[in-house]
Design a protein around this motif. Structure first.
Motif, PDB file in Angstrom:
ATOM      1  N   LEU A 195       0.833  -1.192   0.000  1.00  0.00           N
ATOM      2  CA  LEU A 195       0.000   0.000   0.000  1.00  0.00           C
ATOM      3  C   LEU A 195       0.872   1.247   0.000  1.00  0.00           C
ATOM      4  O   LEU A 195       1.711   1.441   0.880  1.00  0.00           O
ATOM      5  CB  LEU A 195      -0.902   0.009   1.243  1.00  0.00           C
ATOM      6  CG  LEU A 195      -2.192  -0.803   1.157  1.00  0.00           C
ATOM      7  CD1 LEU A 195      -2.841  -0.921   2.525  1.00  0.00           C
ATOM      8  CD2 LEU A 195      -3.163  -0.137   0.191  1.00  0.00           C
ATOM      9  N   ASP A 196       0.667   2.085  -1.001  1.00  0.00           N
ATOM     10  CA  ASP A 196       1.476   3.302  -1.101  1.00  0.00           C
ATOM     11  C   ASP A 196       0.585   4.484  -1.436  1.00  0.00           C
ATOM     12  O   ASP A 196       0.172   5.227  -0.557  1.00  0.00           O
ATOM     13  CB  ASP A 196       2.561   3.107  -2.160  1.00  0.00           C
ATOM     14  CG  ASP A 196       3.572   4.241  -2.148  1.00  0.00           C
ATOM     15  OD1 ASP A 196       3.386   5.189  -1.363  1.00  0.00           O
ATOM     16  OD2 ASP A 196       4.538   4.188  -2.929  1.00  0.00           O
ATOM     17  N   ASN A 197       0.238   4.634  -2.711  1.00  0.00           N
ATOM     18  CA  ASN A 197      -0.605   5.750  -3.141  1.00  0.00           C
ATOM     19  C   ASN A 197      -2.039   5.293  -3.381  1.00  0.00           C
ATOM     20  O   ASN A 197      -2.289   4.153  -3.791  1.00  0.00           O
ATOM     21  CB  ASN A 197      -0.050   6.370  -4.437  1.00  0.00           C
ATOM     22  CG  ASN A 197       1.270   7.073  -4.191  1.00  0.00           C
ATOM     23  OD1 ASN A 197       1.430   7.765  -3.196  1.00  0.00           O
ATOM     24  ND2 ASN A 197       2.223   6.875  -5.093  1.00  0.00           N
ATOM     25  N   CYS A 198      -2.962   6.191  -3.109  1.00  0.00           N
ATOM     26  CA  CYS A 198      -4.381   5.914  -3.346  1.00  0.00           C
ATOM     27  C   CYS A 198      -4.931   6.960  -4.310  1.00  0.00           C
ATOM     28  O   CYS A 198      -4.742   8.167  -4.108  1.00  0.00           O
ATOM     29  CB  CYS A 198      -5.156   5.952  -2.034  1.00  0.00           C
ATOM     30  SG  CYS A 198      -6.948   5.774  -2.220  1.00  0.00           S
ATOM     31  N   LEU A 199      -5.568   6.509  -5.374  1.00  0.00           N
ATOM     32  CA  LEU A 199      -6.203   7.408  -6.324  1.00  0.00           C
ATOM     33  C   LEU A 199      -7.536   7.847  -5.731  1.00  0.00           C
ATOM     34  O   LEU A 199      -8.458   7.049  -5.580  1.00  0.00           O
ATOM     35  CB  LEU A 199      -6.425   6.694  -7.659  1.00  0.00           C
ATOM     36  CG  LEU A 199      -6.765   7.583  -8.863  1.00  0.00           C
ATOM     37  CD1 LEU A 199      -5.598   8.514  -9.186  1.00  0.00           C
ATOM     38  CD2 LEU A 199      -7.112   6.724 -10.065  1.00  0.00           C
ATOM     39  N   VAL A 200      -7.638   9.113  -5.370  1.00  0.00           N
ATOM     40  CA  VAL A 200      -8.851   9.647  -4.722  1.00  0.00           C
ATOM     41  C   VAL A 200      -9.851  10.054  -5.784  1.00  0.00           C
ATOM     42  O   VAL A 200      -9.563  10.917  -6.622  1.00  0.00           O
ATOM     43  CB  VAL A 200      -8.514  10.848  -3.817  1.00  0.00           C
ATOM     44  CG1 VAL A 200      -9.768  11.360  -3.119  1.00  0.00           C
ATOM     45  CG2 VAL A 200      -7.456  10.462  -2.793  1.00  0.00           C
ATOM     46  N   THR A 201     -11.014   9.432  -5.771  1.00  0.00           N
ATOM     47  CA  THR A 201     -12.057   9.716  -6.762  1.00  0.00           C
ATOM     48  C   THR A 201     -13.319  10.196  -6.074  1.00  0.00           C
ATOM     49  O   THR A 201     -13.501  10.041  -4.856  1.00  0.00           O
ATOM     50  CB  THR A 201     -12.385   8.448  -7.567  1.00  0.00           C
ATOM     51  OG1 THR A 201     -12.968   7.482  -6.684  1.00  0.00           O
ATOM     52  CG2 THR A 201     -11.142   7.863  -8.211  1.00  0.00           C
ATOM     53  N   GLU A 202     -14.221  10.772  -6.862  1.00  0.00           N
ATOM     54  CA  GLU A 202     -15.514  11.222  -6.331  1.00  0.00           C
ATOM     55  C   GLU A 202     -16.308  10.036  -5.775  1.00  0.00           C
ATOM     56  O   GLU A 202     -16.960  10.144  -4.737  1.00  0.00           O
ATOM     57  CB  GLU A 202     -16.316  11.911  -7.444  1.00  0.00           C
ATOM     58  CG  GLU A 202     -15.675  13.164  -8.013  1.00  0.00           C
ATOM     59  CD  GLU A 202     -15.854  14.383  -7.111  1.00  0.00           C
ATOM     60  OE1 GLU A 202     -16.362  14.224  -5.973  1.00  0.00           O
ATOM     61  OE2 GLU A 202     -15.485  15.489  -7.540  1.00  0.00           O
ATOM     62  N   ASP A 203     -16.242   8.905  -6.470  1.00  0.00           N
ATOM     63  CA  ASP A 203     -16.968   7.722  -6.011  1.00  0.00           C
ATOM     64  C   ASP A 203     -16.446   7.238  -4.661  1.00  0.00           C
ATOM     65  O   ASP A 203     -17.218   6.837  -3.779  1.00  0.00           O
ATOM     66  CB  ASP A 203     -16.858   6.594  -7.040  1.00  0.00           C
ATOM     67  CG  ASP A 203     -17.699   6.851  -8.279  1.00  0.00           C
ATOM     68  OD1 ASP A 203     -18.632   7.679  -8.189  1.00  0.00           O
ATOM     69  OD2 ASP A 203     -17.439   6.228  -9.319  1.00  0.00           O
ATOM     70  N   LEU A 204     -15.143   7.274  -4.496  1.00  0.00           N
ATOM     71  CA  LEU A 204     -14.544   6.843  -3.234  1.00  0.00           C
ATOM     72  C   LEU A 204     -14.976   7.755  -2.086  1.00  0.00           C
ATOM     73  O   LEU A 204     -15.269   7.289  -0.978  1.00  0.00           O
ATOM     74  CB  LEU A 204     -13.017   6.854  -3.367  1.00  0.00           C
ATOM     75  CG  LEU A 204     -12.214   5.881  -2.493  1.00  0.00           C
ATOM     76  CD1 LEU A 204     -12.700   4.457  -2.663  1.00  0.00           C
ATOM     77  CD2 LEU A 204     -10.733   5.984  -2.815  1.00  0.00           C
ATOM     78  N   LEU A 205     -15.044   9.046  -2.365  1.00  0.00           N
ATOM     79  CA  LEU A 205     -15.490   9.983  -1.333  1.00  0.00           C
ATOM     80  C   LEU A 205     -16.967   9.786  -1.003  1.00  0.00           C
ATOM     81  O   LEU A 205     -17.379   9.969   0.141  1.00  0.00           O
ATOM     82  CB  LEU A 205     -15.240  11.426  -1.792  1.00  0.00           C
ATOM     83  CG  LEU A 205     -13.770  11.833  -1.937  1.00  0.00           C
ATOM     84  CD1 LEU A 205     -13.663  13.300  -2.326  1.00  0.00           C
ATOM     85  CD2 LEU A 205     -12.993  11.582  -0.637  1.00  0.00           C
ATOM     86  N   SER A 206     -17.760   9.408  -1.997  1.00  0.00           N
ATOM     87  CA  SER A 206     -19.174   9.127  -1.739  1.00  0.00           C
ATOM     88  C   SER A 206     -19.338   7.935  -0.804  1.00  0.00           C
ATOM     89  O   SER A 206     -20.206   7.926   0.069  1.00  0.00           O
ATOM     90  CB  SER A 206     -19.908   8.854  -3.058  1.00  0.00           C
ATOM     91  OG  SER A 206     -19.957  10.007  -3.860  1.00  0.00           O
TER      92      SER A 206
END
Length: 482
Positions: free
Chosen positions: A235-246
């Motif tokens: 685990l290193d970087n996480c791609l932050v998306t609108e769906d993930l925030l929802s």
């Protein structure tokens, strides 16, 4: 005042205490050949570790024979044997105590998590049923069963996500899975603002695809949690998306707003609610890595994210006799439903699949087949005393064990004994089938046999109560015929 129900756990505890301090030595017998002569055994090898030459002092043998206490079954005799110390209960007295209070044996022995709140998160339910893999279907069934077991103990349970897809809701109803529905998504505005502050330097002014806010480094957070926590080292970087925030917004909303009657003094209190709640993410092994990212992202973006997050990982599913390796959940249901219809046609003759009187029965049988296949493996055994001693007497303890979540254990992962009810019901069915085939319950109408007949009818009533309660833990109604 009503007499306290007898319990296997209480009896074992009293037996071990009677031998003095030390590790537990008594075991409950389950095999038919052993139950002919004893109900509990302290093996000779275990006794050797506690007493010289394994010889139990006479005064302790007397104490065991006269054993009493709340919930402790009355003892008939206790004697040394080549196998160890053998103990048999006063079976007529136990029968009378149990069968005179049948309802008490269809409820949990003790609350597993008194005053606890559990947020069960099943990410698979954000997909459509046609995209639901069998491993994901298993997570849905496990989460549903676990919710029923926890609620039976008075635990307040919230289920996330609330399902929006009407086709998924229909499929869940078909599976007899009780899950909440939602008409709109939770607002992720505040999370989005915080996320932008964290990720703004990650994209260095470059244009990002729609719906992607940027990348967030999780390596530091993984190191803070420690290697023993169980997070993947990659685990290193996480791609932050609108769906993930929802997704995070819905989890946070559910965590902060519990029903008013869920726990006096805590409802609507974000500060106390997050501290007292255990979050369990029920995911397939394929979803585990992504769920760990979501777990860490929640901790990173929300100051009052729950500290107690556990991951219940469900393994892969192999369907015996399946026509293809990549079955979807609806295809799997149709496959099992067709098998049920075919088996019924062979048994009863004719095509009953389109008979309205059988539609409900076939539906329940199909779902029962799926749930038992997903949640258990079939054990084997057979016996009147065996029915009561192996199936009715220990049932309250088993109900408690199914809801036992060890949230104090170190690490990220958590285990749940969701297979216990299925194994128990399979065993009960086999034991009862064997008993029913050998014993004539309703014998000849002779007065001297009435007492025996009435006792056996009470035993059947107890079996029915336990069976119905066990099926209810799986969301399955009892059928009058099949």
């Amino acid at each position: 005042m009503a007499t306290r129900r007898l319990g296997v756990g209480e009896t074992l505890g009293a037996l071990n205490a009677a031998l003095g301090p030390g590790s537990p030595v008594w075991i409950k017998e389950t095999r038919t050949r052993h139950l002919r002569s004893r109900d509990f055994l302290a093996p000779h090898r275990a006794l050797q570790a506690r007493f010289d030459d394994g010889q139990v002092p006479e005064h302790l043998l007397h104490a065991l024979a006269c054993l009493q206490g709340p919930g402790v079954a009355p003892v008939l005799r206790c004697a040394p044997t080549p196998a160890g110390l053998s103990l048999q209960l006063q079976r007529p007295a136990v029968f009378e105590r149990v069968l005179s209070a049948v309802a008490a044996y269809a409820t949990p022995a003790l609350p597993a998590l008194p005053g606890q709140r559990v947020l069960l998160h099943c990410p698979a339910l954000r997909s459509s049923p046609c995209a639901l893999r069998l491993s994901q279907l298993r997570t849905v069934l496990v989460a549903d069963h676990l919710a029923r077991a926890l609620r039976a103990h008075g635990v307040c349970v919230r289920l996330v996500p609330a399902v929006q897809d009407p086709h998924m809701l229909t499929f869940l109803q078909q599976l007899r899975v009780d899950w909440p529905a939602a008409s709109e998504r939770a607002s992720s505005h505040s999370l989005r603002s915080h996320a932008l502050e964290e990720v703004i330097s990650a994209h260095d002014g470059r244009t990002l695809s729609p719906g992607i806010l940027g990348r967030l480094c999780l390596k530091e957070l993984v190191e803070e949690q420690g290697r023993t926590a169980g997070y993947d080292s990659n685990l290193d970087n996480c791609l932050v998306t609108e769906d993930l925030l929802s997704v995070l917004a819905e989890l946070q909303e559910a965590l902060w707003h519990w029903p008013e009657d869920s726990h006096p003094g805590l409802a609507g209190s974000p500060d106390t609610g997050t501290d007292s709640c255990l979050v369990v993410h029920v995911v397939s092994c394929e979803e585990e890595f992504q769920q760990q990212k979501l777990d860490l992202l929640w901790r990173k973006l929300v100051d009052k994210a729950p500290l107690r997050q556990k991951h219940l990982i469900c393994g892969p599913v192999k369907v015996a006799g399946a026509p293809g390796p990549l079955m979807t959940a609806p295809e799997y249901y149709k496959f099992r439903h067709a098998q049920v219809c075919k088996a019924s046609a062979l048994k009863h003759g004719g095509d009953l699949a389109h008979d309205p009187a059988w539609t409900e029965i076939f539906g329940v049988l199909s779902v029962a087949t799926i749930k038992f296949e997903m949640l258990s493996t079939a054990p084997q055994s057979q016996g009147e005393w065996l029915l009561l001693f192996n199936n009715i007497l220990p049932f309250p303890d088993l109900l408690s064990q199914t809801a036992m979540l060890d949230c104090t254990a170190p690490g990220l992962h958590i285990t749940a004994r969701t297979e216990m009810i299925c194994k128990f019901l399979v065993q009960l069915s086999m034991d009862f089938s064997s008993y029913y085939n050998r014993v004539h319950i309703l014998g000849e109408p002779r007065p001297h046999r009435f007492g025996q007949m009435f006792v056996r009818l009470q035993l059947l009533r107890a079996v029915r109560e336990v069976l119905h309660t066990g099926l209810a833990m799986l969301g399955l109604p009892p059928l009058s015929h099949i």
